[in-house]
Design an enzyme around this catalytic site. Sequence first.
Site, PDB file in Angstrom:
ATOM      1  N   GLU A  31      10.687  -1.929  -5.390  1.00 21.87           N
ATOM      2  CA  GLU A  31       9.475  -1.115  -5.356  1.00 21.87           C
ATOM      3  C   GLU A  31       9.782   0.290  -5.850  1.00 21.87           C
ATOM      4  OE1 GLU A  31       6.425  -2.924  -2.488  1.00 21.87           O
ATOM      5  OE2 GLU A  31       7.574  -1.430  -1.410  1.00 21.87           O
ATOM      6  N   HIS A  46      11.310  -0.099   3.701  1.00 23.26           N
ATOM      7  CA  HIS A  46      10.237   0.307   2.786  1.00 23.26           C
ATOM      8  C   HIS A  46      10.399   1.781   2.443  1.00 23.26           C
ATOM      9  CE1 HIS A  46       6.284   1.279   1.235  1.00 23.26           C
ATOM     10  NE2 HIS A  46       6.175  -0.001   0.950  1.00 23.26           N
ATOM     11  N   ASN A  98       1.359  -6.096   2.433  1.00 21.80           N
ATOM     12  CA  ASN A  98       1.809  -5.040   3.342  1.00 21.80           C
ATOM     13  C   ASN A  98       0.591  -4.189   3.660  1.00 21.80           C
ATOM     14  OD1 ASN A  98       3.004  -2.887   4.612  1.00 21.80           O
ATOM     15  ND2 ASN A  98       4.154  -2.162   2.825  1.00 21.80           N
ATOM     16  N   TRP A  99       0.046  -4.398   4.841  1.00 20.39           N
ATOM     17  CA  TRP A  99      -1.202  -3.701   5.192  1.00 20.39           C
ATOM     18  C   TRP A  99      -0.957  -2.256   5.615  1.00 20.39           C
ATOM     19  CZ3 TRP A  99      -4.237  -7.955   8.442  1.00 20.39           C
ATOM     20  CH2 TRP A  99      -4.474  -9.065   7.624  1.00 20.39           C
ATOM     21  N   LYS A 100       0.303  -1.879   5.770  1.00 23.91           N
ATOM     22  CA  LYS A 100       0.673  -0.513   6.150  1.00 23.91           C
ATOM     23  C   LYS A 100      -0.115  -0.072   7.385  1.00 23.91           C
ATOM     24  CE  LYS A 100       2.034   0.296   1.413  1.00 23.91           C
ATOM     25  NZ  LYS A 100       2.224   1.228   0.321  1.00 23.91           N
ATOM     26  N   SER A 150       1.657  -0.950  -6.987  1.00 27.02           N
ATOM     27  CA  SER A 150       0.384  -1.053  -7.719  1.00 27.02           C
ATOM     28  C   SER A 150       0.203  -2.395  -8.430  1.00 27.02           C
ATOM     29  CB  SER A 150       0.223   0.116  -8.692  1.00 27.02           C
ATOM     30  OG  SER A 150       0.249   1.348  -7.990  1.00 27.02           O
ATOM     31  N   GLY A 154       1.195   2.927  -4.665  1.00 23.85           N
ATOM     32  CA  GLY A 154      -0.067   3.574  -4.305  1.00 23.85           C
ATOM     33  C   GLY A 154      -0.540   4.595  -5.319  1.00 23.85           C
ATOM     34  N   GLY A 201       0.494  -3.736  -1.573  1.00 20.45           N
ATOM     35  CA  GLY A 201      -0.095  -2.796  -0.619  1.00 20.45           C
ATOM     36  C   GLY A 201      -1.609  -2.787  -0.746  1.00 20.45           C
ATOM     37  N   GLY A 202      -2.128  -1.808  -1.473  1.00 22.94           N
ATOM     38  CA  GLY A 202      -3.579  -1.593  -1.568  1.00 22.94           C
ATOM     39  C   GLY A 202      -4.381  -2.857  -1.865  1.00 22.94           C
ATOM     40  N   GLU A 210       8.376   4.123   2.229  1.00 21.62           N
ATOM     41  CA  GLU A 210       7.653   5.066   3.100  1.00 21.62           C
ATOM     42  C   GLU A 210       8.453   5.325   4.373  1.00 21.62           C
ATOM     43  OE1 GLU A 210       3.956   2.925   2.972  1.00 21.62           O
ATOM     44  OE2 GLU A 210       3.724   3.530   0.877  1.00 21.62           O
TER      45      GLU A 210
HETATM   46  P1  PGA Z   1       0.825  -0.604  -3.454  1.00 24.00           P
HETATM   47  O1  PGA Z   1       1.965  -0.673  -2.317  1.00 24.00           O
HETATM   48  O2  PGA Z   1       0.566  -2.027  -3.897  1.00 24.00           O
HETATM   49  O3  PGA Z   1      -0.373  -0.003  -2.762  1.00 24.00           O
HETATM   50  O4  PGA Z   1       1.342   0.253  -4.552  1.00 24.00           O
HETATM   51  C1  PGA Z   1       3.047  -1.569  -2.407  1.00 24.00           C
HETATM   52  C2  PGA Z   1       3.972  -1.365  -1.234  1.00 24.00           C
HETATM   53  O5  PGA Z   1       4.233  -0.218  -0.868  1.00 24.00           O
HETATM   54  O6  PGA Z   1       4.464  -2.340  -0.615  1.00 24.00           O
END
Ligand code: PGA
Length: 254
Positions: free
Chosen positions: A169, A97, A11-13, A215, A175, A236-237, A99
């Site tokens: 999640e 998600h 997930n490149w956000k 994470s 994050g 994500g990251g 977010e």
């Molecule tokens: P993260 O994000 O790996 O940076 O914690 C995961 C996500 O929100 O899909």
Amino acid sequence: MSNRRPIVAGNWKMNKTVDESESLAREVAGVVSGVDDVDVVVCPTFTGLDRVSAAVAGTNIEVGGQNVHWESEGAYTGEISTAMLLTAGCSHVILGHSERRQFFGETDETVNRRLRAAIEAGLTPIVCVGESQSERESGTTARVISAQVNGALEGIGSDDVARIVMAYEPVWAIGTGLTATPEQAEEVHAQIRGELAGLAGQSTADGVRIQYGGSVKPDNAVELFSKPDIDGGLIGGASLEADSFAAIVKAAES
Ligand code: PGA
């Protein structure tokens, strides 16, 4: 992990320009080219979808959007339709998600509407659920997860439930560098599978892939993915660098 085929999605956000997205996609394709027993998906921003899809055409990488609207077209500024995702080369779409829930007013009801549209269009939905830190601390995790799973999947028939990918999640782990322990994650994954069994029957639930996200890094992926109900990850990251993403994909190989 079980006999379910694992799925790892990046997930490149809101990261990477179009050019940067294309380069990252090419790099990822290079480093995961030998992987044939894991579904690998990258989810760039909407603007990057078309070029990323072209860059990974013919490879083992699939492409997903980060959201989709339930209407097919019209006056919905800022939204994107299933046909737009499909014609930009997407096979998957992330829905609900945290977010989106936290910052953009997404609710179980809107996730459900998006999910119906995605299923109808033949996209594979990745439906995210997860509790906040205060919900975990107050002991309401199981209640929150139950409401999110049942709310998002309300009215979805068991044949369609079989096509969904779920993602657990925990919001407090996204994050932040905090990861759920494999035991904490497994407990919720097993609960999600139980909720799915209630909705669609045990045999359907047994076939649904449930990703862990929050994470995930190369050094904790193997342990998380070794749990019986954890079928890969939503990253994500660590998906923003080809090598760390590839290491996580490889951790999901059997
Ligand atoms: P993260 O994000 O790996 O940076 O914690 C995961 C996500 O929100 O899909």
